[in-house]
Write a protein that holds these residues in place. Structure first.
Motif, PDB file in Angstrom:
ATOM      1  N   ASP A  85       4.328  13.477 -25.812  1.00  0.00           N
ATOM      2  CA  ASP A  85       4.742  12.148 -25.370  1.00  0.00           C
ATOM      3  C   ASP A  85       4.940  11.223 -26.577  1.00  0.00           C
ATOM      4  OD1 ASP A  85       4.261   9.277 -24.459  1.00  0.00           O
ATOM      5  OD2 ASP A  85       4.328  10.324 -22.536  1.00  0.00           O
ATOM      6  N   ASP A  88       2.113   8.000 -26.319  1.00  0.00           N
ATOM      7  CA  ASP A  88       0.670   8.164 -26.552  1.00  0.00           C
ATOM      8  C   ASP A  88       0.314   9.488 -27.236  1.00  0.00           C
ATOM      9  OD1 ASP A  88       0.883  10.101 -24.566  1.00  0.00           O
ATOM     10  OD2 ASP A  88      -0.261   8.957 -23.081  1.00  0.00           O
ATOM     11  N   SER A  90       0.268  12.469 -26.231  1.00  0.00           N
ATOM     12  CA  SER A  90      -0.410  13.488 -25.431  1.00  0.00           C
ATOM     13  C   SER A  90       0.561  14.637 -25.155  1.00  0.00           C
ATOM     14  CB  SER A  90      -0.921  12.892 -24.118  1.00  0.00           C
ATOM     15  OG  SER A  90       0.157  12.400 -23.337  1.00  0.00           O
ATOM     16  N   TYR A 126       1.069  19.384 -18.013  1.00  0.00           N
ATOM     17  CA  TYR A 126      -0.119  18.540 -18.049  1.00  0.00           C
ATOM     18  C   TYR A 126       0.217  17.177 -17.446  1.00  0.00           C
ATOM     19  CZ  TYR A 126      -1.830  22.272 -20.948  1.00  0.00           C
ATOM     20  OH  TYR A 126      -2.209  23.510 -21.389  1.00  0.00           O
ATOM     21  N   VAL A 129      -3.531  12.676 -15.289  1.00  0.00           N
ATOM     22  CA  VAL A 129      -4.129  11.839 -16.336  1.00  0.00           C
ATOM     23  C   VAL A 129      -5.377  11.158 -15.788  1.00  0.00           C
ATOM     24  CG1 VAL A 129      -3.749   9.923 -17.937  1.00  0.00           C
ATOM     25  CG2 VAL A 129      -1.838  11.409 -17.305  1.00  0.00           C
ATOM     26  N   LYS A 130      -6.457  11.250 -16.540  1.00  0.00           N
ATOM     27  CA  LYS A 130      -7.709  10.578 -16.187  1.00  0.00           C
ATOM     28  C   LYS A 130      -8.307  10.009 -17.465  1.00  0.00           C
ATOM     29  CE  LYS A 130     -11.448   9.611 -13.752  1.00  0.00           C
ATOM     30  NZ  LYS A 130     -11.537   8.555 -12.820  1.00  0.00           N
ATOM     31  N   GLY A 132      -7.021   8.444 -19.888  1.00  0.00           N
ATOM     32  CA  GLY A 132      -6.216   8.704 -21.073  1.00  0.00           C
ATOM     33  C   GLY A 132      -6.129  10.168 -21.482  1.00  0.00           C
ATOM     34  N   LEU A 133      -6.798  11.045 -20.760  1.00  0.00           N
ATOM     35  CA  LEU A 133      -6.738  12.481 -21.053  1.00  0.00           C
ATOM     36  C   LEU A 133      -5.842  13.180 -20.039  1.00  0.00           C
ATOM     37  CD1 LEU A 133     -10.502  13.237 -21.771  1.00  0.00           C
ATOM     38  CD2 LEU A 133      -8.667  12.978 -23.436  1.00  0.00           C
ATOM     39  N   ARG A 134      -5.078  14.149 -20.508  1.00  0.00           N
ATOM     40  CA  ARG A 134      -4.201  14.910 -19.618  1.00  0.00           C
ATOM     41  C   ARG A 134      -4.858  16.235 -19.250  1.00  0.00           C
ATOM     42  NH1 ARG A 134       0.770  13.507 -18.403  1.00  0.00           N
ATOM     43  NH2 ARG A 134       1.500  11.578 -19.343  1.00  0.00           N
TER      44      ARG A 134
END
Length: 176
Positions: A85, A88, A90, A126, A129-130, A132-134
């Protein structure tokens, strides 16, 4: 904790809970660690990275990065492409090259004896998202073979959807 449900087999709808994975060629373990396996600190010296074109994934602008080992490595780590991305950084998607899959040499040998060439496709997405984590949302594995003619055939397609994640918080209190 993982639960499985077989929803379709050979084009026919099924509804079987806790069904074992019925594939002979594909095993997916720890897809959540896929990005770390390519980009983690301990792997940075193993891979050469190449920035390719930019594409959209799920409506998000992404860099396409190719990761290949600098030299052959014992245990042969997977290699392929990552979609990162632009906002961010990710990992949105990983596509693993078939030659890097465990046991591919054996499949190649068997396929050659039948006059075909394997053209497997493994994709990890992926999209969950929770904080900021995928997390993995989907994995697709297509076992396809190509012959001398332009026509190929698909032996199997395995699609794994990751749903109903259970996120929780653990709190502690120290009392003296």
């Amino acid at each position: 904790d993982e639960t499985r449900a077989l929803v379709e087999e050979n084009g026919k709808k099924k509804d079987l809970k806790d069904e074992p994975l019925k594939t002979q060629r594909f095993v997916s373990r720890k897809a959540v660690f896929g990005p770390v396996g390519f980009l983690g600190r301990e792997w940075r010296e193993v891979y050469n990275y190449k920035l390719n074109k930019q594409e959209k994934v799920e409506g998000r602008e992404a860099y396409v990065i190719e990761a290949k080992p600098k030299v052959p490595v014992e245990g042969k780590p997977n290699y392929g492409k990552l979609w990162v991305d632009k906002m961010d950084f990710s990992v949105l998607k990983i596509e693993v090259e078939d030659q890097s899959l465990a046991g591919f040499e054996k499949v190649l040998e068997q396929a050659k004896s039948r006059g075909v060439k394997p053209a497997f496709n493994t994709i990890h997405e992926y999209g969950i998202v929770k904080n900021g984590l995928r997390f993995p949302s989907r994995t697709v594995f297509i076992e396809k073979y190509e012959g001398d003619s332009a026509v190929g055939f698909t032996q199997s397609k395995t699609e794994i959807s990751y749903e109903n994640y259970k996120f929780f918080t653990v709190e502690t209190q120290v009392i003296y």
